[in-house]
Design an enzyme around this catalytic site. Structure first.
Site, PDB file in Angstrom:
ATOM      1  N   ALA A  65       0.868  -1.175   0.000  1.00 23.38           N
ATOM      2  CA  ALA A  65       0.000   0.000   0.000  1.00 23.38           C
ATOM      3  C   ALA A  65       0.907   1.227   0.000  1.00 23.38           C
ATOM      4  O   ALA A  65       2.066   1.145   0.420  1.00 23.38           O
ATOM      5  CB  ALA A  65      -0.868  -0.004   1.246  1.00 23.38           C
ATOM      6  N   GLY A 108       0.592  -5.072   0.430  1.00 26.65           N
ATOM      7  CA  GLY A 108      -0.478  -5.116  -0.570  1.00 26.65           C
ATOM      8  C   GLY A 108      -0.018  -5.694  -1.903  1.00 26.65           C
ATOM      9  O   GLY A 108      -0.819  -6.237  -2.661  1.00 26.65           O
ATOM     10  N   GLU A 111      -0.303  -9.272  -1.482  1.00 28.80           N
ATOM     11  CA  GLU A 111      -1.749  -9.552  -1.457  1.00 28.80           C
ATOM     12  C   GLU A 111      -2.349  -9.464  -2.862  1.00 28.80           C
ATOM     13  O   GLU A 111      -3.213 -10.262  -3.221  1.00 28.80           O
ATOM     14  CB  GLU A 111      -2.441  -8.579  -0.493  1.00 28.80           C
ATOM     15  CG  GLU A 111      -2.077  -8.872   0.965  1.00 28.80           C
ATOM     16  CD  GLU A 111      -2.508  -7.781   1.929  1.00 28.80           C
ATOM     17  OE1 GLU A 111      -2.242  -6.593   1.638  1.00 28.80           O
ATOM     18  OE2 GLU A 111      -3.112  -8.097   2.969  1.00 28.80           O
ATOM     19  N   GLU A 131       3.925  -5.448   7.093  1.00 27.54           N
ATOM     20  CA  GLU A 131       3.093  -4.438   7.779  1.00 27.54           C
ATOM     21  C   GLU A 131       3.396  -4.332   9.261  1.00 27.54           C
ATOM     22  O   GLU A 131       3.305  -3.256   9.854  1.00 27.54           O
ATOM     23  CB  GLU A 131       1.600  -4.762   7.586  1.00 27.54           C
ATOM     24  CG  GLU A 131       1.073  -4.592   6.171  1.00 27.54           C
ATOM     25  CD  GLU A 131       1.195  -5.846   5.322  1.00 27.54           C
ATOM     26  OE1 GLU A 131       1.978  -6.764   5.689  1.00 27.54           O
ATOM     27  OE2 GLU A 131       0.510  -5.910   4.290  1.00 27.54           O
TER      28      GLU A 131
HETATM   29  N1  CAA Z   1       4.615   3.372  -0.171  1.00 30.12           N
HETATM   30  C1  CAA Z   1       5.071   4.566  -0.620  1.00 30.12           C
HETATM   31  N2  CAA Z   1       6.299   4.741  -1.163  1.00 30.12           N
HETATM   32  C2  CAA Z   1       7.106   3.679  -1.239  1.00 30.12           C
HETATM   33  C3  CAA Z   1       6.714   2.406  -0.794  1.00 30.12           C
HETATM   34  C4  CAA Z   1       5.404   2.279  -0.241  1.00 30.12           C
HETATM   35  N3  CAA Z   1       4.925   1.090   0.159  1.00 30.12           N
HETATM   36  N4  CAA Z   1       7.738   1.546  -0.993  1.00 30.12           N
HETATM   37  C5  CAA Z   1       8.752   2.262  -1.562  1.00 30.12           C
HETATM   38  N5  CAA Z   1       8.364   3.554  -1.700  1.00 30.12           N
HETATM   39  C6  CAA Z   1       9.145   4.649  -2.255  1.00 30.12           C
HETATM   40  C7  CAA Z   1      10.245   5.078  -1.300  1.00 30.12           C
HETATM   41  O1  CAA Z   1       9.739   5.965  -0.320  1.00 30.12           O
HETATM   42  C8  CAA Z   1      11.228   5.732  -2.244  1.00 30.12           C
HETATM   43  O2  CAA Z   1      10.752   7.008  -2.566  1.00 30.12           O
HETATM   44  P1  CAA Z   1      11.794   8.263  -2.566  1.00 30.12           P
HETATM   45  O3  CAA Z   1      12.791   7.926  -3.650  1.00 30.12           O
HETATM   46  O4  CAA Z   1      10.925   9.422  -2.898  1.00 30.12           O
HETATM   47  O5  CAA Z   1      12.420   8.295  -1.204  1.00 30.12           O
HETATM   48  C9  CAA Z   1      11.098   4.879  -3.517  1.00 30.12           C
HETATM   49  O6  CAA Z   1       9.842   4.201  -3.407  1.00 30.12           O
HETATM   50  C10 CAA Z   1      12.195   3.845  -3.642  1.00 30.12           C
HETATM   51  O7  CAA Z   1      12.190   3.082  -2.445  1.00 30.12           O
HETATM   52  P2  CAA Z   1      13.516   2.844  -1.548  1.00 30.12           P
HETATM   53  O8  CAA Z   1      14.459   3.983  -1.724  1.00 30.12           O
HETATM   54  O9  CAA Z   1      13.080   2.544  -0.153  1.00 30.12           O
HETATM   55  O10 CAA Z   1      14.108   1.563  -2.283  1.00 30.12           O
HETATM   56  P3  CAA Z   1      15.029   0.449  -1.633  1.00 30.12           P
HETATM   57  O11 CAA Z   1      15.483  -0.393  -2.763  1.00 30.12           O
HETATM   58  O12 CAA Z   1      16.058   1.039  -0.742  1.00 30.12           O
HETATM   59  O13 CAA Z   1      14.053  -0.413  -0.671  1.00 30.12           O
HETATM   60  C11 CAA Z   1      11.997  -1.598  -0.139  1.00 30.12           C
HETATM   61  C12 CAA Z   1      12.992  -1.148  -1.249  1.00 30.12           C
HETATM   62  C13 CAA Z   1      12.690  -2.605   0.778  1.00 30.12           C
HETATM   63  C14 CAA Z   1      10.820  -2.261  -0.836  1.00 30.12           C
HETATM   64  C15 CAA Z   1      11.547  -0.379   0.678  1.00 30.12           C
HETATM   65  O14 CAA Z   1      11.127   0.647  -0.224  1.00 30.12           O
HETATM   66  C16 CAA Z   1      10.400  -0.654   1.613  1.00 30.12           C
HETATM   67  O15 CAA Z   1      10.599  -1.224   2.673  1.00 30.12           O
HETATM   68  N6  CAA Z   1       9.158  -0.254   1.230  1.00 30.12           N
HETATM   69  C17 CAA Z   1       7.984  -0.403   2.065  1.00 30.12           C
HETATM   70  C18 CAA Z   1       7.477  -1.839   2.043  1.00 30.12           C
HETATM   71  C19 CAA Z   1       6.283  -2.003   2.971  1.00 30.12           C
HETATM   72  O16 CAA Z   1       6.372  -1.790   4.167  1.00 30.12           O
HETATM   73  N7  CAA Z   1       5.119  -2.393   2.410  1.00 30.12           N
HETATM   74  C20 CAA Z   1       3.895  -2.587   3.159  1.00 30.12           C
HETATM   75  C21 CAA Z   1       3.033  -1.376   3.080  1.00 30.12           C
HETATM   76  S1  CAA Z   1       1.591  -1.469   4.115  1.00 30.12           S
HETATM   77  C22 CAA Z   1       0.479  -2.409   3.270  1.00 30.12           C
HETATM   78  O17 CAA Z   1       0.754  -2.914   2.204  1.00 30.12           O
HETATM   79  C23 CAA Z   1      -0.892  -2.558   3.929  1.00 30.12           C
HETATM   80  C24 CAA Z   1      -1.827  -3.550   3.263  1.00 30.12           C
HETATM   81  O18 CAA Z   1      -1.756  -4.730   3.491  1.00 30.12           O
HETATM   82  C25 CAA Z   1      -2.931  -3.108   2.386  1.00 30.12           C
END
Ligand code: CAA
Length: 257
Positions: A65, A108, A111, A131
């Site tokens: 998400a 997500g 999912e 999450e």
């Molecule tokens: N939401 C919004 N932005 C996101 C994102 C997310 N889920 N995942 C990555 N991005 C963005 C980052 O903020 C970054 O943006 P900026 O360049 O503007 O800073 C860009 O994408 C690139 O990401 P990273 O620099 O973090 O890339 P990385 O290679 O260093 O790391 C990653 C990759 C491990 C996937 C890391 O981005 C990460 O941990 N992302 C979040 C993953 C997460 O927690 N997902 C669960 C979300 S909650 C959910 O999904 C609820 C549900 O069940 C419905």
């Protein structure tokens, strides 16, 4: 106009939807989910579409998400969250979906992959429900579908530690059906979709419904459903064509009725 997806028709009967928010690793914001739900609604009504492939980029299928969007919603915002309606639309889609996953399929994103009927993954793919690291939990079917796919122990480990699993682990656990080299994942998914698209659409639809029944009902009810569906197909022209083609030693031409 679509701003978060690209849509192509790589083969007859196959629609390919590419998630396209590279700046956020295809994080599923409301706009993207809404465009995805609308595109699937259109595909549902379009007889020419017989199977759909959903894919992302080489780096990410989808990283979950959109966390920035989520940050703006409080409890009431979550209750009123329009995204749950888009998820419901995706879930109701009646044709086979093949997910072609490379890179991150997290939260997500994992999912969404699990909404697909078949998941094909590149060997670099990572599946996870992180999450818990954000102080929340999966909210689009992660606890339910993951447990059914990989079993209680691994699902619990993934959801409670937030640690992802590799494509190889996902294959062993039954979450995905095949691993490919990353550059061949989409091609392989399209190939499978093309094979499905060449079959009798009503048989595909009822077989899929029957498989879905196995996920949410007891064996006796599922077996009854299967038998009814099997019997229904005896009334279709495509069933007669399929059997006649076998007897006449030629390829069947299915018309969808
Ligand atoms: N939401 C919004 N932005 C996101 C994102 C997310 N889920 N995942 C990555 N991005 C963005 C980052 O903020 C970054 O943006 P900026 O360049 O503007 O800073 C860009 O994408 C690139 O990401 P990273 O620099 O973090 O890339 P990385 O290679 O260093 O790391 C990653 C990759 C491990 C996937 C890391 O981005 C990460 O941990 N992302 C979040 C993953 C997460 O927690 N997902 C669960 C979300 S909650 C959910 O999904 C609820 C549900 O069940 C419905």
């Amino acid at each position: 106009m679509l701003t978060t997806l690209k849509i192509t028709t790589p083969m007859e009967g196959v629609l390919c939807i590419t998630l396209n928010r590279p700046e956020a690793l295809n994080a599923l914001n409301t706009q993207l989910l809404s465009e995805l739900a609308d595109s699937l609604n259109d595909a549902d009504r379009n007889d020419k579409v017989r199977a759909v492939v959903i894919t992302g980029s080489a780096k990410a299928f989808a990283a979950g998400a959109d966390i920035n969007e989520m940050a703006e919603r409080d409890l009431v915002g979550m209750l009123e969250d329009p995204r749950q309606h888009h998820w419901a639309t995706i879930m109701r889609f009646r044709k086979p979906i093949i997910a072609a996953v490379n890179g991150y399929a997290l939260g997500g994103g994992c999912e969404l992959a699990m909404h697909a009927d078949i998941i094909i993954a590149g060997e670099n793919a990572l599946f996870g429900q992180p999450e818990i690291n954000l102080g929340i939990m999966p909210g689009a079917g992660g606890t339910q579908r993951l447990l059914r796919a990989v079993g209680k122990s691994l699902a619990t480990q993934m959801v409670l530690t937030g640690e992802p699993i590799s494509a190889h682990r996902a294959l062993k656990a039954g979450l995905i059906s095949e691993i490919t080299q990353p550059e061949l994942t989409l091609e392989r998914a399209i190939d499978i979709a093309t094979r499905i698209a060449s079959k009798a659409p009503l048989a595909v639809r009822l077989a899929r419904e029957s498989l879905h029944k196995a996920m949410d009902t007891d064996l006796a009810t599922g077996l009854r459903f299967e038998r009814h569906a099997f019997t229904l197909l005896a009334g279709t022209a495509d069933r007669n064509e399929g059997i006649r083609a076998f007897q006449e030693k030629r390829l069947a031409t299915f018309k969808g009725h």
